[in-house]
Design a protein around this motif. Structure first.
Motif: not given
Length: 112
Positions: A10-12, A35-37, A42-45
Motif C-alpha cells: 500500500v505504501a508503494l 506473500s500469501s494470496d 488485503e490490498t484491494h480492501s
C-alpha cells in the motif's frame, strides 16, 4: 526470500509518509518476494478504505489497482502462496524478517 506485507504494498501504491522509503527499498531489493494470496484481498480492501476514509480519489485508487495488477503479473518478482494451514507455518517463519523490514520503513505490519 523476503515476505512482502500488505502495508508495504500500500505504501508503494499510494502516497503515505513512508512511501519514499518503501519505494527506495523496493527498487534496491534483489531478493525474491513472497506473500500469501491474501495479499490480493488485503490490498484491494486497503485501497477501498483509503478512498472512503483518507481522501484517495477514485482515479488514484484505480491507478493504484492497475499498478498492483502489474506487480502481480511481473513474473518472478513476487511469488504468492496459497494460504492453507500447512503454509501458515512456512509464512510464520518469515514473520521476524517481515517485522524488521516493516519497522525499518516505519510501517506497521498487517499480519502479526
Amino acid at each position: 526470500m523476503i515476505y512482502l506485507d500488505t502495508s508495504v504494498v500500500v505504501a508503494l501504491l499510494t502516497p503515505e509518509e513512508r512511501s519514499p522509503q518503501a519505494l527506495d527499498w523496493f527498487e534496491q531489493c534483489r531478493e525474491t518476494l513472497i506473500s500469501s494470496d491474501w495479499l490480493i484481498t488485503e490490498t484491494h480492501s486497503a485501497l477501498g478504505i483509503k478512498q472512503r476514509h483518507h481522501g484517495l480519489s477514485p482515479q488514484a485508487r484505480q491507478a493504484a489497482g492497475e499498478q498492483f495488477e502489474r506487480l502481480l503479473q511481473a513474473g518472478d518478482a513476487l511469488h504468492l502462496v496459497v494460504a492453507l494451514h500447512s503454509r501458515c507455518t512456512q509464512l510464520a517463519s518469515f514473520d521476524g524478517r517481515m517485522q524488521q523490514a516493516a519497522a525499518a520503513l516505519g510501517l506497521s505490519p498487517t499480519l502479526t
